[in-house]
Write an enzyme that holds these catalytic residues in place. Sequence first.
Site, PDB file in Angstrom:
ATOM      1  N   CYS A   1      -9.101   0.121 -16.811  1.00 33.34           N
ATOM      2  CA  CYS A   1      -9.877  -1.079 -16.462  1.00 33.34           C
ATOM      3  C   CYS A   1     -10.461  -1.792 -17.673  1.00 33.34           C
ATOM      4  CB  CYS A   1     -11.000  -0.710 -15.499  1.00 33.34           C
ATOM      5  SG  CYS A   1     -10.388   0.127 -14.021  1.00 33.34           S
TER       6      CYS A   1
ATOM      7  N   LYS B   1     -18.962   0.765  -6.466  1.00 34.43           N
ATOM      8  CA  LYS B   1     -17.536   0.999  -6.276  1.00 34.43           C
ATOM      9  C   LYS B   1     -17.258   2.465  -6.591  1.00 34.43           C
ATOM     10  CE  LYS B   1     -12.985  -0.368  -7.868  1.00 34.43           C
ATOM     11  NZ  LYS B   1     -12.207  -1.312  -8.648  1.00 34.43           N
TER      12      LYS B   1
ATOM     13  N   GLU C   1     -27.355   1.084  -9.283  1.00 30.21           N
ATOM     14  CA  GLU C   1     -26.331   0.102  -9.677  1.00 30.21           C
ATOM     15  C   GLU C   1     -26.672  -1.283  -9.121  1.00 30.21           C
ATOM     16  OE1 GLU C   1     -23.862   0.055 -11.635  1.00 30.21           O
ATOM     17  OE2 GLU C   1     -23.022   2.054 -11.895  1.00 30.21           O
TER      18      GLU C   1
ATOM     19  N   LYS D   1     -17.844  -0.601  -1.877  1.00 27.34           N
ATOM     20  CA  LYS D   1     -16.406  -0.406  -1.733  1.00 27.34           C
ATOM     21  C   LYS D   1     -16.059   1.056  -1.978  1.00 27.34           C
ATOM     22  CE  LYS D   1     -12.268  -1.685  -4.152  1.00 27.34           C
ATOM     23  NZ  LYS D   1     -11.769  -2.270  -5.345  1.00 27.34           N
TER      24      LYS D   1
ATOM     25  N   TYR E   1      -7.783  -6.697   4.630  1.00 28.54           N
ATOM     26  CA  TYR E   1      -6.389  -7.117   4.792  1.00 28.54           C
ATOM     27  C   TYR E   1      -6.108  -7.540   6.232  1.00 28.54           C
ATOM     28  CZ  TYR E   1      -6.284  -4.941   0.247  1.00 28.54           C
ATOM     29  OH  TYR E   1      -6.572  -4.633  -1.059  1.00 28.54           O
TER      30      TYR E   1
END
Length: 327
Positions: free
Chosen positions: A131, A196, A234, A249, A314
């Site tokens: 990343c 995340k 966070e 997530k 999705y």
Amino acid sequence: MTDFPLQRPRRLRRTPSLRRQVTETRLHPSMFVLPVFVVPGTGVRNEIPSMPGTYQLSVDELIPLAQEAESVGVGGMIFFGIPETKDEQGTSAWDPQGPVPRAVTAVKEHAPGLVAWADVCLCEYTSHGHCGVLKGDVVDNDATLPLLARAALAYASAGADVIAPSDMMDGRVAVIRGTLDDAGFGDIAICSYSVKYSSAFYGPFRDAANSAPAFGDRRTHQMDPPNVREARREVELDVREGADMVMVKPAGPYLDVIREVRNIVDLPVAAYQVSGEFSMVKAAAERGWIDGDRVMMESLTGIARAGADIILTYFAIDAARALRASQ
Ligand code: PBG
């Protein structure tokens, strides 16, 4: 105390119209953001084997999908780019002609009712699939920050409404905010993937985005699944750095985390129902083991009930259609 027979909760469940009137959680298509994988070229439409009904699309093929999403009331689209070339630094991430800037520009032109989100991470653009840039075999946090900011600036310049950093480097929200502000993009929003987790549920995405790390994993920057106090930390840091929205997530396995985050911030909370969550529903439905449409709506309702205002999924178009049909 003898509540029964005075108290009969079943009275309010008796008919569909009663149930509809007393419902506590209402989904709306405008909450949904559809993730899309954008590839170079024209006429490209590759179905992702582990994500039935989901495609890698070139920009020309993406336009009708965006128009369809807009016509059923979906709130937005988030773009992930698969570049022509990858290198150690992930330089294609800030190419103004790269897949994400081109997708953003096309969607703003052809489906202006959608909010255009741009995911910011280097993993789709680096040759090693990490990343950020590497120092030895670890991701160098501070050296990665200016590169993320360059990518964010390229997407804002192309017209993105929301910049969504998913890399999990410390301090990236502040650096992206500063870069956007200095370049005259002070009114472009940041939705930070604040919480995340390092999750096995991302498996199908990494096939779709060709972004699996060549070695190692993402556990030194993504969060450890058992932790929730760390999620609060966070979120608090990202809010102080200037995030306009925060994201949790994956979504379904982390509903308690969504609720915790909802309780500590007044900003919009987004939750990402990730590729593995989607694929599990599709696979079980294909086998006839579950009713895929009902599980789709139930999973989205659970995420909203936990406290999410926005859901990246999705299923966005299918769920929006289902909501319209049930009205
Ligand atoms: C990183 C990114 C990932 C996902 C969204 N952004 C993959 C990762 O962290 O490995 C996963 C989304 C999904 O599984 O649907 N750019």
